[in-house]
Design a protein around this motif. Sequence first.
Motif, PDB file in Angstrom:
ATOM      1  N   LYS A  94      10.824   3.072   3.725  1.00  0.00           N
ATOM      2  CA  LYS A  94      10.762   4.818   3.355  1.00  0.00           C
ATOM      3  C   LYS A  94      11.862   5.371   2.499  1.00  0.00           C
ATOM      4  O   LYS A  94      12.995   4.561   2.159  1.00  0.00           O
ATOM      5  N   LYS A 145       2.309  -5.377   3.625  1.00  0.00           N
ATOM      6  CA  LYS A 145       1.414  -6.212   4.593  1.00  0.00           C
ATOM      7  C   LYS A 145       1.447  -7.676   4.043  1.00  0.00           C
ATOM      8  O   LYS A 145       1.107  -7.946   2.866  1.00  0.00           O
ATOM      9  N   GLU A 166       0.867  -1.169   0.119  1.00  0.00           N
ATOM     10  CA  GLU A 166       0.116   0.080  -0.023  1.00  0.00           C
ATOM     11  C   GLU A 166       0.947   1.287  -0.234  1.00  0.00           C
ATOM     12  O   GLU A 166       1.898   1.129   0.630  1.00  0.00           O
ATOM     13  N   TYR A 201       0.832   6.789   3.354  1.00  0.00           N
ATOM     14  CA  TYR A 201       0.375   8.124   3.184  1.00  0.00           C
ATOM     15  C   TYR A 201       1.093   9.125   4.390  1.00  0.00           C
ATOM     16  O   TYR A 201       1.425   8.571   5.394  1.00  0.00           O
ATOM     17  N   ARG A 228      -2.415   9.369  11.454  1.00  0.00           N
ATOM     18  CA  ARG A 228      -3.131   8.188  11.752  1.00  0.00           C
ATOM     19  C   ARG A 228      -4.267   8.364  12.751  1.00  0.00           C
ATOM     20  O   ARG A 228      -4.401   9.312  13.770  1.00  0.00           O
ATOM     21  N   GLU A 245      -5.967   6.785   8.016  1.00  0.00           N
ATOM     22  CA  GLU A 245      -5.189   7.960   8.113  1.00  0.00           C
ATOM     23  C   GLU A 245      -5.965   9.210   7.651  1.00  0.00           C
ATOM     24  O   GLU A 245      -6.630   9.149   6.621  1.00  0.00           O
ATOM     25  N   LYS A 290       7.412  -1.391   6.704  1.00  0.00           N
ATOM     26  CA  LYS A 290       7.638  -0.028   6.238  1.00  0.00           C
ATOM     27  C   LYS A 290       9.050   0.147   5.537  1.00  0.00           C
ATOM     28  O   LYS A 290       9.832  -0.083   5.948  1.00  0.00           O
TER      29      LYS A 290
HETATM   30  P1  AMP Z   1       6.370   5.389  10.768  1.00  0.00           P
HETATM   31  O1  AMP Z   1       5.283   6.641  11.343  1.00  0.00           O
HETATM   32  O2  AMP Z   1       7.303   5.880   9.981  1.00  0.00           O
HETATM   33  O3  AMP Z   1       6.516   4.547  11.836  1.00  0.00           O
HETATM   34  O4  AMP Z   1       5.113   4.743   9.738  1.00  0.00           O
HETATM   35  C1  AMP Z   1       4.080   4.338  10.319  1.00  0.00           C
HETATM   36  C2  AMP Z   1       2.823   5.095  10.226  1.00  0.00           C
HETATM   37  O5  AMP Z   1       2.538   5.195   8.748  1.00  0.00           O
HETATM   38  C3  AMP Z   1       1.400   4.813  10.705  1.00  0.00           C
HETATM   39  O6  AMP Z   1       1.417   5.041  11.917  1.00  0.00           O
HETATM   40  C4  AMP Z   1       0.651   5.386   9.611  1.00  0.00           C
HETATM   41  O7  AMP Z   1       0.024   6.761  10.235  1.00  0.00           O
HETATM   42  C5  AMP Z   1       1.455   5.653   8.379  1.00  0.00           C
HETATM   43  N1  AMP Z   1       0.628   5.053   7.209  1.00  0.00           N
HETATM   44  C6  AMP Z   1       0.642   5.506   6.004  1.00  0.00           C
HETATM   45  N2  AMP Z   1      -0.013   4.778   5.142  1.00  0.00           N
HETATM   46  C7  AMP Z   1      -0.182   3.586   5.758  1.00  0.00           C
HETATM   47  C8  AMP Z   1      -0.717   2.343   5.144  1.00  0.00           C
HETATM   48  N3  AMP Z   1      -1.190   2.254   3.918  1.00  0.00           N
HETATM   49  N4  AMP Z   1      -0.768   1.375   6.374  1.00  0.00           N
HETATM   50  C9  AMP Z   1      -0.372   1.645   7.516  1.00  0.00           C
HETATM   51  N5  AMP Z   1      -0.015   2.594   7.879  1.00  0.00           N
HETATM   52  C10 AMP Z   1       0.228   3.656   6.930  1.00  0.00           C
END
Ligand code: AMP
Length: 554
Positions: A413, A394, A243, A246, A250, A292, A411
């Motif tokens: 990045k 996922k 996915e 974004y 959250r 989000e 994740k």
């Molecule tokens: P991080 O803040 O870098 O730890 O990344 C995790 C955060 O990515 C989550 O808490 C969400 O706010 C955000 N996020 C954005 N897109 C997604 C998605 N498709 N699925 C899950 N989390 C996402």
Amino acid sequence: MEAAATLASFAVTADAIAATGSKKAKVRLLADHLLALDAGRLLLATRYYSGRVFAPGDPRTLNIGGSSLSTVLREVTGVDAAALSAAYRRHGDGGDATAEVLATAGPSRTHQGVDLVDIDAAFSAIAEARGTQAREAVLADLLRRCSPDEGRYVVKLLSGDMRIGLREGLVEEAIGTAFGRPAPEVARAVMLLGDLGAVACLVARGETIDTPQYFAPLRFMLASPVADATEAVRRMGEEVWVEDKYDGIRCQLHKSSGRVALYSRDLKDVTEQFPEVVDAGARIPDVVLDGELLAFRGGRVLPFRDLQTRLGRRNPSPAVRQAVPVVYVAWDVLLHDRESLLDTPLRVRRHRLESLALGDGFALAHLEAAVGADAVDARFIAARARRNEGLMLKDPESAYTPGRRGLAWLKLKRPLDTLDVVVVGAEWGHGKRRGVLSDVTFAVPDANGDLATIGKAYTGLTDVEIAEMTALLHDITIADNGYYRSVRPEIVLEVAFDAVQPSPRHRSGYALRFPRIARWRQDKPVDEIDTLERVAAIAESQSHDREQLVDPAG
Ligand code: AMP
């Protein structure tokens, strides 16, 4: 008033917990205290030991800042501002400083001893009071009735950080120990209910909980970082779901019986900040969603800094709502009607999510399946081309595990940008960092070569480096203004950050988002650091509106 129910005995237990380094001893001390309380006080004490004044998800806030606290302490104790700030500097903790000034103030106060229920009443009154003065009056009245030790804990609670070495996990263990339940069962209940106080009461009654509850925000499932697509596939297997990641906020949405509530990542109730999402939520079935909030206009996702203008504003005006409209991008459904979907595979949850036909005001996270590292790489490049932060990967067969950072969500990045900057000022740290100059302000040269401040960072260096830098900062101090000192620009740091945004807060006109010190560049001369021009270029490259990257939701 039963002895165990007093703030005095709470303070004695909390002091004893702080004094021992043994986790086992901390758990035992706390368990014994919890056992001596009736249900109402058990709820409060457990919540307080976990550093919270109200349950997570409770929209009330205390709104007592440092300046209100010092006004109240000066009024209650008669000490002057200089003595107060000296006490704060000595202790590096508002609670300990309060205990000291209450003790020096002597017998003029009307110490009566307070029950935990009195504290709860006072905190509720502060939350309800209108205006700074009204809040300060309630706090002053409370502190007048407190001994120094009691006052210490009132102020620690106000600050939201007890600093007695009691992590939430230990409070959970103590609940289990006190009432004879296995720790994993208590932990699961905490993930579902959020509020340790409510969990303690449940466990004390011999009950357990298995499903999420409407309007009790559950902990969010978290993702583990991976360096690249190869690592992702190695950890998750060949078929992964990707996915877009974004860059918004959250948010957990609860809808049941005509009511809609929104909870942020730290389980705060943010419902009043996003009325358009509440309106849209009124039209959907009874569910708990994970997703989000994004600023979104004319089919385009707006940059995070636009969304920032909406943060913290309750009941925003029509003009504000029109300037930065917000949508809810959903990626998960956790509860549908009365059915908990937590243990249902993501593949099925996603199907259920799509079948909800959420409609206007909602979007679904853009989802694709990918097989193998090359396919993930291609998706990553595409997501970055959409000016996105990266990808979430996922496992389609995974359950939703609240509060866990496991391998079912990964994740990926973009690599972080860094800037080389020079330190121009420093402040004393607090807590563990008291007595060292751990907070630094840094700058880069503008076109004329004048240094323009661009940010401030607290963390990232080792204790040894901080001690070394503190000594150096002393030597290069130009002006000592108490809390803040200006220093000669000699220390070069490499600072990592998530984004650069225009900001009036710093002289440069820019601010870094989530700055942290990556390295002390002792090898780099000051005249080779980055310039304001580069900062402006990075900001410019990040400022374009993103392409539309959400899918309509039905
Ligand atoms: P991080 O803040 O870098 O730890 O990344 C995790 C955060 O990515 C989550 O808490 C969400 O706010 C955000 N996020 C954005 N897109 C997604 C998605 N498709 N699925 C899950 N989390 C996402």
